[in-house]
Design an enzyme around this catalytic site. Structure first.
Site, PDB file in Angstrom:
ATOM      1  CB  SER A  77      -0.900   0.009   1.238  1.00 34.67           C
ATOM      2  OG  SER A  77      -1.701  -1.143   1.255  1.00 34.67           O
TER       3      SER A  77
HETATM    4  C1  LIG Z   1      -3.114  -4.035  -0.234  1.00 36.18           C
HETATM    5  S1  LIG Z   1      -2.588  -5.669   0.015  1.00 36.18           S
HETATM    6  C2  LIG Z   1      -1.968  -5.657   1.635  1.00 36.18           C
HETATM    7  C3  LIG Z   1      -0.847  -4.689   1.864  1.00 36.18           C
HETATM    8  C4  LIG Z   1      -0.048  -4.962   3.087  1.00 36.18           C
HETATM    9  N1  LIG Z   1      -0.821  -4.874   4.311  1.00 36.18           N
HETATM   10  C5  LIG Z   1       1.176  -4.071   3.181  1.00 36.18           C
HETATM   11  O1  LIG Z   1       1.918  -4.265   4.130  1.00 36.18           O
HETATM   12  O2  LIG Z   1       1.396  -3.195   2.344  1.00 36.18           O
HETATM   13  C6  LIG Z   1      -4.111  -6.531   0.234  1.00 36.18           C
HETATM   14  C7  LIG Z   1      -3.951  -7.976   0.554  1.00 36.18           C
HETATM   15  O3  LIG Z   1      -5.205  -8.459   1.000  1.00 36.18           O
HETATM   16  C8  LIG Z   1      -5.242  -9.831   0.686  1.00 36.18           C
HETATM   17  N2  LIG Z   1      -6.611 -10.322   0.808  1.00 36.18           N
HETATM   18  C9  LIG Z   1      -7.650 -10.147  -0.049  1.00 36.18           C
HETATM   19  N3  LIG Z   1      -8.735 -10.775   0.411  1.00 36.18           N
HETATM   20  C10 LIG Z   1      -8.386 -11.336   1.589  1.00 36.18           C
HETATM   21  C11 LIG Z   1      -9.081 -12.121   2.547  1.00 36.18           C
HETATM   22  N4  LIG Z   1     -10.352 -12.444   2.376  1.00 36.18           N
HETATM   23  N5  LIG Z   1      -8.407 -12.535   3.641  1.00 36.18           N
HETATM   24  C12 LIG Z   1      -7.097 -12.219   3.833  1.00 36.18           C
HETATM   25  N6  LIG Z   1      -6.398 -11.494   2.940  1.00 36.18           N
HETATM   26  C13 LIG Z   1      -7.027 -11.059   1.849  1.00 36.18           C
HETATM   27  C14 LIG Z   1      -4.655  -9.907  -0.709  1.00 36.18           C
HETATM   28  O4  LIG Z   1      -4.183 -11.204  -1.003  1.00 36.18           O
HETATM   29  C15 LIG Z   1      -3.552  -8.848  -0.623  1.00 36.18           C
HETATM   30  O5  LIG Z   1      -2.311  -9.439  -0.374  1.00 36.18           O
END
Ligand SMILES: C[S@@+](CC[C@H](N)C(=O)[O-])C[C@H]1O[C@@H](n2cnc3c(N)ncnc32)[C@H](O)[C@@H]1O
Length: 401
Positions: A77
């Site tokens: 992000s």
């Molecule tokens: C924007 S990224 C996370 C960024 C991260 N927190 C960072 O340190 O920058 C969003 C993440 O959410 C995960 N995601 C999407 N749906 C999800 C779910 N139902 N449960 C857990 N993770 C999920 C995706 O696989 C993705 O890796």
């Protein structure tokens, strides 16, 4: 905006110091602990394959994984958004924190905030992402962060109750496990999509449900798995789309597309236009048949649809007509005046309803943070509060004070 010098001689530590300074200048970082965390964690170690100029850009995400259509499903992000959300979360030393959506970097920031006495668990639905986060965390010295592979919809009950749950994918709903997993005095920070717009909302417990402490516009990759968004989307023509999560809205794609070919009518409110994020929240909750209209740059350049639709604009939709917000410069209203563009046989009636709301908002609610967003879990009451949105696991109800 504070420019970041990215000449080849700059090393990551210098770039990071610049990033922290710029985040403070832009009021994304407002506290010393968050500044210290951003200073301590080597952001580039969580995106070793990306150029430093991208990694240390305040507003850009770093791509990590795409789906088969080339759309991002995981990114690191943007630093600005991470700072805003961590300030909203108000994480204190010793806390037990769950992050939903992993990458490693944000979890490391949280580990800095909770310190040695605290605990951080990060869960992701995608094995590649969990493995990658684990490698980066270990490599950067954050081996105490726990990584879990699971659908975040069910939370991580093993480590509950959590003082903070921080969600980092756009959620369409708030599943019961998040509220159940939160300590009595806990806070949930979640990018929640309501009527097509996502806001990072800091929710505190409020009886059985939640009430917002703060909210800010945010953009995130969508939640996958059980919690996938429940929305209807329709392309009217190349470059023009409408979407809605309101079941009352008729979606007669052919008639709406035809409406765009009928003469365009403009109506002006005489009311001030600003704080678009606040205004949009009000409009999308008060319009009787709300959708979101999106248009591409080509369509805007052609003059068919106003530039307000480039990032999506609240629209009022009937069987055969559509009205949406626009603006023009007007010194009398102080900068800009809001207005409505409408097409179709019911253009005037739709514009009338829309204009009333534009005026009411400017008169009564035109300030930052004027709304309180509540989540009422459980089955929908027989009579929904007027400004509310029905979700699978409860109701989002918004009030203005
Ligand atoms: C924007 S990224 C996370 C960024 C991260 N927190 C960072 O340190 O920058 C969003 C993440 O959410 C995960 N995601 C999407 N749906 C999800 C779910 N139902 N449960 C857990 N993770 C999920 C995706 O696989 C993705 O890796």
């Amino acid at each position: 905006m504070t420019a970041i010098d990215d000449s080849p001689v700059r090393d990551p530590d210098a770039l990071r110091a610049d990033m922290v300074r710029a985040l403070r200048d832009q009021d994304a970082i407002t506290s010393e602990p968050v500044a210290a965390a951003f200073t301590a964690v080597p952001r580039h170690r969580f995106a070793p394959e990306a150029p430093l100029s991208l990694v240390y850009d305040l507003h850009r995400t770093v791509p990590v994984k795409k789906d088969e259509h080339g759309l991002d499903i995981s990114v690191m992000s943007a630093a600005h958004l991470q700072a805003v959300m961590l300030e909203q979360a108000d994480v204190k030393p010793g806390m037990n924190v769950l992050e939903i959506g992993s990458g490693g970097y944000n979890a490391a920031l949280i580990q800095e905030l909770v310190g040695g006495e605290g605990a951080v668990t990060t869960v992701d639905i995608d094995r590649d992402i969990v493995d990658r986060a684990r490698r980066c965390l270990d490599d950067a010295g954050y081996d105490q962060v726990k990584t879990v592979l699971a659908d975040g919809e069910t939370g991580v009950p093993d480590g509950a109750p959590y003082d903070r749950i921080i969600v980092t994918a756009a959620a369409w709903d708030i599943p019961p496990s998040w509220i159940k997993g939160l300590d009595e005095k806990g806070r949930l920070v979640v990018p929640l999509t309501v009527r097509g717009t996502t806001r990072s909302i800091a929710f505190d417990r409020d009886g059985e449900g939640l009430a917002s402490h703060s909210y800010r516009l945010a953009r995130f990759v969508p939640m996958q798995g059980e919690g996938t968004a429940k929305e209807r989307k329709a392309m009217l023509r190349d470059g023009v789309a409408v979407q809605t999560d309101d079941e009352r809205v008729p979606f007669n794609t052919k008639a709406l597309n035809h409406a765009l070919d009928t003469p365009r009518r403009e109506f002006w409110s005489g009311a001030a236009y600003d704080l678009p994020d606040e205004l949009e929240l009000y409009l999308t909750l008060r319009l009787s048949s709300p959708a979101r209209l999106h248009a591409s740059m080509d369509i805007v350049d052609s003059g068919l649809v106003e530039a307000s639709a480039l990032l999506g604009v609240p629209a009022l939709v009937s069987e055969d007509s559509i009205a949406y917000r626009t603006r023009r410069e007007n010194e009398d209203t102080g900068g800009f005046e809001s207005g409505v563009v409408a097409h179709g046989p019911q253009a005037e009636a739709l514009a009338d309803e829309y204009l009333k709301l534009l005026r009411l908002w400017a008169q009564d609610h035109r300030r930052r943070g004027a709304a309180v967003i509540r989540f009422l879990p459980g089955p929908a009451p027989s009579a929904l509060p007027e400004t509310s949105v029905l979700k699978r696991h409860g109701v989002v109800a918004v009030s203005w004070h």
